[in-house]
Design a protein around this motif. Structure first.
Motif, PDB file in Angstrom:
ATOM      1  N   GLY A   1      67.878  17.737  64.725  1.00 43.95           N
ATOM      2  CA  GLY A   1      67.334  18.322  65.779  1.00 43.95           C
ATOM      3  C   GLY A   1      65.532  17.716  65.461  1.00 43.95           C
ATOM      4  N   ARG A   2      65.601  18.384  66.576  1.00 44.75           N
ATOM      5  CA  ARG A   2      64.115  16.981  66.398  1.00 44.75           C
ATOM      6  C   ARG A   2      63.469  17.943  64.661  1.00 44.75           C
ATOM      7  NH1 ARG A   2      59.981  18.174  71.718  1.00 44.75           N
ATOM      8  NH2 ARG A   2      60.862  20.008  71.426  1.00 44.75           N
ATOM      9  N   ARG A   3      62.942  19.541  64.812  1.00 40.79           N
ATOM     10  CA  ARG A   3      62.341  19.661  63.260  1.00 40.79           C
ATOM     11  C   ARG A   3      62.722  19.853  61.866  1.00 40.79           C
ATOM     12  NH1 ARG A   3      58.765  19.822  67.079  1.00 40.79           N
ATOM     13  NH2 ARG A   3      58.850  21.210  69.128  1.00 40.79           N
ATOM     14  N   VAL A   4      64.759  20.161  62.007  1.00 40.63           N
ATOM     15  CA  VAL A   4      65.162  20.244  60.349  1.00 40.63           C
ATOM     16  C   VAL A   4      64.186  19.367  59.587  1.00 40.63           C
ATOM     17  CG1 VAL A   4      66.766  19.777  59.900  1.00 40.63           C
ATOM     18  CG2 VAL A   4      66.842  21.872  61.141  1.00 40.63           C
ATOM     19  N   PRO A   5      65.101  18.114  60.402  1.00 44.94           N
ATOM     20  CA  PRO A   5      64.900  16.322  59.257  1.00 44.94           C
ATOM     21  C   PRO A   5      62.654  15.759  58.309  1.00 44.94           C
ATOM     22  CG  PRO A   5      66.017  16.140  61.481  1.00 44.94           C
ATOM     23  CD  PRO A   5      65.122  17.205  61.492  1.00 44.94           C
ATOM     24  N   TRP A   6      62.262  16.873  59.494  1.00 43.31           N
ATOM     25  CA  TRP A   6      60.712  17.193  58.375  1.00 43.31           C
ATOM     26  C   TRP A   6      60.487  18.289  58.205  1.00 43.31           C
ATOM     27  CZ3 TRP A   6      58.243  12.334  58.535  1.00 43.31           C
ATOM     28  CH2 TRP A   6      59.420  11.802  60.026  1.00 43.31           C
ATOM     29  N   VAL A   7      61.289  19.295  58.474  1.00 40.13           N
ATOM     30  CA  VAL A   7      60.633  20.942  57.386  1.00 40.13           C
ATOM     31  C   VAL A   7      61.385  19.940  55.674  1.00 40.13           C
ATOM     32  CG1 VAL A   7      62.277  23.006  56.579  1.00 40.13           C
ATOM     33  CG2 VAL A   7      61.789  22.283  58.709  1.00 40.13           C
ATOM     34  N   PHE A   8      62.619  18.599  55.690  1.00 39.51           N
ATOM     35  CA  PHE A   8      63.459  18.768  54.526  1.00 39.51           C
ATOM     36  C   PHE A   8      62.394  17.743  53.781  1.00 39.51           C
ATOM     37  CE2 PHE A   8      65.526  15.634  52.497  1.00 39.51           C
ATOM     38  CZ  PHE A   8      66.339  16.153  51.868  1.00 39.51           C
ATOM     39  N   ILE A   9      62.507  17.135  54.734  1.00 39.90           N
ATOM     40  CA  ILE A   9      61.127  16.145  54.279  1.00 39.90           C
ATOM     41  C   ILE A   9      59.999  16.645  53.095  1.00 39.90           C
ATOM     42  CG2 ILE A   9      59.548  13.721  54.816  1.00 39.90           C
ATOM     43  CD1 ILE A   9      61.888  12.815  56.125  1.00 39.90           C
ATOM     44  N   GLY A  10      59.225  17.021  54.193  1.00 48.74           N
ATOM     45  CA  GLY A  10      57.542  17.631  54.135  1.00 48.74           C
ATOM     46  C   GLY A  10      58.494  18.680  52.255  1.00 48.74           C
ATOM     47  N   ALA A  11      59.567  19.287  52.818  1.00 48.34           N
ATOM     48  CA  ALA A  11      59.560  19.839  51.572  1.00 48.34           C
ATOM     49  C   ALA A  11      59.718  19.041  49.974  1.00 48.34           C
ATOM     50  CB  ALA A  11      60.795  21.189  51.665  1.00 48.34           C
ATOM     51  N   LEU A  12      60.956  18.160  50.122  1.00 50.74           N
ATOM     52  CA  LEU A  12      60.979  18.036  49.075  1.00 50.74           C
ATOM     53  C   LEU A  12      59.227  17.132  48.620  1.00 50.74           C
ATOM     54  CD1 LEU A  12      62.890  16.117  47.221  1.00 50.74           C
ATOM     55  CD2 LEU A  12      62.556  14.532  49.229  1.00 50.74           C
ATOM     56  N   LEU A  13      58.192  16.527  49.487  1.00 50.96           N
ATOM     57  CA  LEU A  13      57.229  16.098  49.260  1.00 50.96           C
ATOM     58  C   LEU A  13      56.523  16.622  48.270  1.00 50.96           C
ATOM     59  CD1 LEU A  13      56.112  13.563  51.740  1.00 50.96           C
ATOM     60  CD2 LEU A  13      56.302  12.640  49.738  1.00 50.96           C
ATOM     61  N   ALA A  14      56.578  18.231  48.322  1.00 53.27           N
ATOM     62  CA  ALA A  14      56.245  19.472  47.815  1.00 53.27           C
ATOM     63  C   ALA A  14      56.241  19.931  46.538  1.00 53.27           C
ATOM     64  CB  ALA A  14      55.501  20.384  49.076  1.00 53.27           C
ATOM     65  N   VAL A  15      57.367  19.603  46.419  1.00 54.24           N
ATOM     66  CA  VAL A  15      58.346  19.563  45.690  1.00 54.24           C
ATOM     67  C   VAL A  15      58.189  18.774  44.388  1.00 54.24           C
ATOM     68  CG1 VAL A  15      60.434  20.310  44.036  1.00 54.24           C
ATOM     69  CG2 VAL A  15      60.465  21.464  45.581  1.00 54.24           C
ATOM     70  N   LEU A  16      58.074  17.782  44.748  1.00 57.48           N
ATOM     71  CA  LEU A  16      57.840  16.488  43.817  1.00 57.48           C
ATOM     72  C   LEU A  16      56.154  17.074  43.378  1.00 57.48           C
ATOM     73  CD1 LEU A  16      59.652  13.976  45.644  1.00 57.48           C
ATOM     74  CD2 LEU A  16      61.149  15.392  43.629  1.00 57.48           C
ATOM     75  N   GLY A  17      55.535  16.672  44.146  1.00 56.64           N
ATOM     76  CA  GLY A  17      53.947  17.086  43.602  1.00 56.64           C
ATOM     77  C   GLY A  17      53.520  18.242  42.824  1.00 56.64           C
ATOM     78  N   LEU A  18      54.822  19.266  43.331  1.00 59.67           N
ATOM     79  CA  LEU A  18      54.018  20.495  42.312  1.00 59.67           C
ATOM     80  C   LEU A  18      55.333  20.119  40.965  1.00 59.67           C
ATOM     81  CD1 LEU A  18      56.000  22.909  45.107  1.00 59.67           C
ATOM     82  CD2 LEU A  18      53.412  22.969  43.068  1.00 59.67           C
ATOM     83  N   LEU A  19      55.895  19.952  40.767  1.00 58.88           N
ATOM     84  CA  LEU A  19      56.810  19.626  39.322  1.00 58.88           C
ATOM     85  C   LEU A  19      55.576  18.165  38.337  1.00 58.88           C
ATOM     86  CD1 LEU A  19      60.360  18.248  40.379  1.00 58.88           C
ATOM     87  CD2 LEU A  19      59.364  20.877  38.953  1.00 58.88           C
ATOM     88  N   GLY A  20      55.164  17.064  39.014  1.00 52.48           N
ATOM     89  CA  GLY A  20      54.210  16.505  38.900  1.00 52.48           C
ATOM     90  C   GLY A  20      53.005  16.954  38.442  1.00 52.48           C
TER      91      GLY A  20
END
Length: 410
Positions: A85-104
């Protein structure tokens, strides 16, 4: 046009709505636990004397990043032809970036690293938010958008409350708080990845790519689309007022109210605010759908939010803070539900919903940049918290005034 670009007519299923609500819970917990408490504690750890300035720098830089991430991720999702779909890949990528930033952030060694990592969190959360927001006009018919907007607002508020609870439970251990936020965000996004019902965009329906046309697409002419322009301005003003109120809440309770445990105070105020927001968001959204009007609800809710600011300005006591939080919850719940429904009705094109909502979301993100610039000198040099909250009320009231300029929505 294909299913991905068609105007939706079928009512959405409850499990889809639940997955959207959960994404909002996770994103807002990851946003507001740091914004309300954790970043302030980290700033004070690096320098107690300069904590306000450090917090303003970090939150301002992160908000500046969100200005780019929101429309950019939205535009990318508009053009995505993935089989998911159009939206799902970017929800996943965005969430992954945020998780890595929070752990940092949990192990950030100084202000520079803290600032950079918070920018990563903002990029990821805003990217996921842009894609999820676009999924609502993709799949929800107009007659149901007030109700769904209310439920999405309920998720937003529950996330804010959960963020405050995380900050209170970790009891000053901001590193642990960032780790918990990362776990909550990851868990909240997973159901949406499997329940999104995201429609696939046919490659034939995707416009040709050119850097010039792509860049120009982020400008939506207020002359050609005046309702879109006025909706952007009103959302911007109301959010500037709201961010002025919440930015220094921890310091307001500590320094002006004199609360011995300001972190717990933030949790209690957020809890009261959240309960009333949850109630009024659902009621306001359904009521707006039932009567078929948006503008009167936005005017009344904006004025109520401004009243909450005045209560804090002139009654800087714990009782005043409780009353102010209650009034803010009543106003903001209705505003979140109905204003979002209004916005989905003034979008210029079905083909660019993600990008256009990303541009609209800038009206929510840009105040995070501007609010620290306004708030810090007001608190430090121009009268303190009384001046800050009066200015917040005036700015918010302007949002109620300008919404009457919107002509295409009742």
């Amino acid at each position: 046009m294909g299913a991905a670009l068609a105007e939706p007519t079928a009512a959405v299923r409850k499990r889809w709505v639940t997955s959207v609500v959960l994404v909002n819970v996770g994103i807002n917990a990851a946003f507001f636990a740091p914004l309300q408490v954790l970043l302030g504690q980290q700033a004070a750890h690096f320098s107690e004397a300069d904590k306000e300035g450090i917090l303003a720098l970090v939150t301002g830089a992160g908000a500046a990043m969100s200005l780019v991430a929101n429309p950019l991720f939205g535009a990318f999702s508009d053009r995505t032809t993935s089989r998911f779909g159009r939206r799902v890949p970017w929800v996943f990528i965005g969430a992954l970036l945020a998780v890595l930033g929070l752990l940092g952030l949990a192990g950030a060694p100084g202000v520079a690293a803290m600032t950079a990592l918070w920018c990563v969190v903002q990029m990821g959360c805003n990217g996921a938010l842009a894609a999820t927001s676009a999924a609502i006009p993709d799949q929800v018919p107009v007659k149901q958008r007030g109700s769904i907007g209310g439920l999405a607002a309920m998720g937003t508020t529950a996330g804010i409350l959960l963020g405050a609870a995380i900050a209170a439970v970790v009891a000053g251990n901001y590193s642990l708080g960032f780790v918990v936020c990362a776990g909550v965000l990851l868990a909240a996004v997973v159901p949406y990845l499997f329940l999104s019902n995201d429609q696939v965009l046919n490659k034939q329906a995707r416009p040709r790519f050119g850097w010039g046309s792509f860049a120009k697409g982020f400008w939506v002419s207020p002359r050609s689309y005046p309702d879109f322009g006025w909706a952007w301005i009103t959302r911007f003003l109301v959010n500037v007022g709201n961010h002025l109120v919440t930015l220094y809440l921890l310091f307001f309770l500590k320094d002006a109210v004199g609360l011995q445990n300001p972190e717990m105070g933030v949790l209690m105020l957020t809890g009261l605010y959240a309960v009333l927001t949850l109630i009024t968001a659902v009621i306001g959204g359904k009521w707006s759908d039932h009567v078929g009007k948006r503008i009167p609800f936005v005017i009344a809710s904006s004025a109520t939010i401004a009243l909450a600011s005045l209560i804090l300005a002139f009654f800087p006591t714990w009782t005043g803070a409780l009353v102010g939080a209650a009034v803010l919850g009543v106003g903001y719940g209705v505003y979140l539900a109905v204003d979002f429904a209004l916005l989905t009705q003034v979008l210029p094109s079905a083909a660019s919903r993600g990008k256009d909502l990303g541009v609209i979301n800038v009206a929510s993100s840009l105040p995070q940049v501007i609010a620290p610039v306004i708030a810090w000198p007001l608190v430090a040099f121009l009268g303190g918290y009384v001046t800050l909250y009066v200015v917040a009320a005036v700015i918010g009231l302007l949002g109620a005034v300008f919404v009457v300029k919107i002509k295409g929505v009742k």
